[in-house]
Design an enzyme around this catalytic site. Structure first.
Site, mmCIF file in Angstrom:
data_model
loop_
_atom_site.group_PDB
_atom_site.id
_atom_site.type_symbol
_atom_site.label_atom_id
_atom_site.label_comp_id
_atom_site.label_asym_id
_atom_site.label_seq_id
_atom_site.Cartn_x
_atom_site.Cartn_y
_atom_site.Cartn_z
ATOM 1 N N HIS A 46 32.081 79.289 50.183
ATOM 2 C CA HIS A 46 31.503 77.968 50.446
ATOM 3 C C HIS A 46 32.619 76.942 50.214
ATOM 4 C CE1 HIS A 46 28.934 74.430 49.617
ATOM 5 N NE2 HIS A 46 27.961 75.084 50.199
ATOM 6 N N ASP A 81 31.305 82.283 41.919
ATOM 7 C CA ASP A 81 30.314 81.327 42.397
ATOM 8 C C ASP A 81 29.013 82.116 42.583
ATOM 9 O OD1 ASP A 81 28.593 79.897 43.970
ATOM 10 O OD2 ASP A 81 30.066 79.349 45.496
ATOM 11 N N GLN A 133 24.272 81.839 45.082
ATOM 12 C CA GLN A 133 23.294 82.580 45.902
ATOM 13 C C GLN A 133 22.890 83.901 45.258
ATOM 14 O OE1 GLN A 133 21.763 81.348 48.409
ATOM 15 N NE2 GLN A 133 23.031 79.547 48.742
ATOM 16 N N LYS A 151 18.599 76.051 43.433
ATOM 17 C CA LYS A 151 18.473 77.246 44.276
ATOM 18 C C LYS A 151 17.725 78.354 43.546
ATOM 19 C CE LYS A 151 22.865 76.246 46.581
ATOM 20 N NZ LYS A 151 22.543 75.850 47.958
ATOM 21 N N CYS A 201 28.505 74.962 55.368
ATOM 22 C CA CYS A 201 29.625 74.653 54.466
ATOM 23 C C CYS A 201 30.563 75.842 54.306
ATOM 24 C CB CYS A 201 29.147 74.181 53.093
ATOM 25 S SG CYS A 201 28.181 72.687 53.150
HETATM 26 N N1 PMP Z 1 28.311 77.967 46.609
HETATM 27 C C1 PMP Z 1 27.428 78.582 47.403
HETATM 28 C C2 PMP Z 1 27.623 80.033 47.725
HETATM 29 C C3 PMP Z 1 26.343 77.864 47.913
HETATM 30 O O1 PMP Z 1 25.462 78.485 48.708
HETATM 31 C C4 PMP Z 1 26.196 76.500 47.579
HETATM 32 C C5 PMP Z 1 25.047 75.679 48.139
HETATM 33 N N2 PMP Z 1 24.830 75.845 49.503
HETATM 34 C C6 PMP Z 1 27.132 75.916 46.736
HETATM 35 C C7 PMP Z 1 28.172 76.680 46.263
HETATM 36 C C8 PMP Z 1 27.038 74.481 46.315
HETATM 37 O O2 PMP Z 1 25.930 74.297 45.516
HETATM 38 P P1 PMP Z 1 25.472 72.829 45.094
HETATM 39 O O3 PMP Z 1 25.415 72.019 46.350
HETATM 40 O O4 PMP Z 1 24.123 73.048 44.482
HETATM 41 O O5 PMP Z 1 26.464 72.315 44.128
#
Ligand code: PMP
Length: 397
Positions: A114, A191, A194, A217, A355
């Site tokens: 991401h 990270d 997910q 999430k 993203c």
């Molecule tokens: N890493 C991953 C794998 C994600 O899916 C996301 C959210 N789509 C993020 C980071 C960022 O998370 P947040 O916007 O809640 O900070």
């Protein structure tokens, strides 16, 4: 009904919510925890001696303990509350970068990250003239572990990869990634945005040095997240933000910093949201993480099988054992058009690059349609998606 919002009607259809990788809906228990905080407890924590401040502080610290147990951290000093995964990764990249990353150094990330696990490292690298190295992945969406091993050299300072890809659903082999990095004395940041809502997570078993995730999430409110860091490493890092709560003593000449984890929690935190996170963990644990994982694995099998018979469907990400998300394209239709037509039938999916632009570049596509699951996703939801796709496919020819 634990999730009141799922009763929503969209254009005369019952909402089918398949955008859980972006954010999950919140159960009544979490909504109640949040409103009860503002109705009965609202007060600033840590600094107060009065009744409400003491109670709010106790509840806030109790959630820290809950999070520690939830991800099996060694102790509560290793649990830092943040605003979410993005802030957690920025915190580590900025402080670790300042302390350890120098000119010509390297940070290894994967090709399926991401943006929030790419850009903070780029920022840290750009400041000193360091650079990123990238682990490639196969057409199925599996990391190339052979190439990974060859990326290490004496300049490697950090490995940062996701546990589960938000676009491909791939579950990465974290233990193996950590084992190889540690054999080169390089720490690993995971990270986990997910992963945490979909499977049991044990940071000590994974062996990682940092693990970052977002509350929203995992059924909790927006505005709260966690940065787990191994105590020994956190002690070596400078503070991230300066302000109240992160200090021990302040004079104009010199400031000394508070102990862990408060050193990294400058300013007033989102107390109500943290209590909501506690309620969300209770909610998931009342179902059982193994039970949730099993249910979602069955959904995945069912969905992949069923959707395979949709004419001209192309799946992006077919790694064995993938979790939570199905990314696809329909013929030459733009993902946005597919998403818009599904919306008219009450089905909420996400379209675009999610993203993860480097993943789109890797496949040479502008984006995907992404359906993603939560514990409340049903087989009927998958049927609804399937039927809707059959209905819209001819319109897109
Ligand atoms: N890493 C991953 C794998 C994600 O899916 C996301 C959210 N789509 C993020 C980071 C960022 O998370 P947040 O916007 O809640 O900070």
């Amino acid at each position: 009904m634990d999730f009141p919002i799922l009763d929503t009607q969209v254009y005369g259809h019952q909402l089918v919510y398949l955008d859980n990788a972006a954010t999950t809906q919140k159960p009544q228990q979490v909504i109640d925890a949040l409103s009860s905080y503002y109705l009965t407890l609202n007060s600033n924590i840590h600094r107060g001696t009065h009744h409400l401040a003491t109670l709010a502080t106790e509840r806030y610290e109790a959630v820290r303990q809950q999070v520690q147990q939830f991800i099996h951290a060694a102790n509560t000093k290793e649990i830092v509350f943040t605003r979410g995964t993005t802030e957690s990764i920025n915190l580590v990249a900025a402080t670790f970068g300042r302390q350890f990353i120098r000119k010509d150094d390297e940070v290894i990330v994967s090709g399926m990250e991401h943006h929030s696990n790419i850009v903070p490292w780029q920022l840290a690298c750009e400041q000193v003239g360091a650079r990123l190295r990238v682990i490639p992945f196969s057409d199925e969406g599996v990391l190339d572990m052979e190439v990974y091993q060859t990326l290490f050299n004496s300049h490697t300072r950090m490995v940062a990869v996701n546990h589960v890809s938000n676009t491909l659903g791939t579950v990465n082999p974290i233990q193996e990634i950590v084992r190889i990095a540690h054999s080169h004395q390089v720490p690993v940041l995971i990270d986990g945005a997910q992963a945490v809502a979909h499977m049991p997570v044990d940071v000590q078993e994974l062996g990682c040095d940092f693990y970052c995730f977002s509350g929203h999430k995992m059924y909790a409110p927006m505005g709260v997240g966690v940065m787990y860091g191994r105590e020994e490493l956190l002690n070596q890092l400078p503070p991230y933000q300066g302000g109240g709560e992160m200090i021990k003593d302040v004079t104009f000449e010199k400031t000394t910093y508070n102990e862990l984890p408060y050193k990294f929690e400058a300013g007033t935190p989102s107390v109500g949201d943290v209590l909501g996170l506690g309620a969300a963990i209770d909610y998931m644990q009342s179902q059982g993480m193994e039970v949730i994982a099993h249910h979602e694995a069955q959904l995945m099998d069912y969905a992949m099988q069923k959707l395979s018979s949709v004419p001209n469907i192309r799946f992006i990400g077919t790694a064995p054992g993938k979790v939570g998300v199905i990314s696809f394209l329909l013929g030459n239709a733009h993902p946005y058009d597919v998403g818009t037509l599904l919306d008219k039938l009450g089905i909420a999916v996400r379209t675009g690059h999610h993203c993860t632009q480097p993943i789109m570049d890797r496949y040479g596509i502008p984006g995907t349609v992404r359906a993603s699951f939560a514990s409340y996703t049903t087989f009927a939801d998958i049927d609804a998606l399937y039927n809707a796709l059959l209905r819209i496919a001819p319109m897109l020819d």
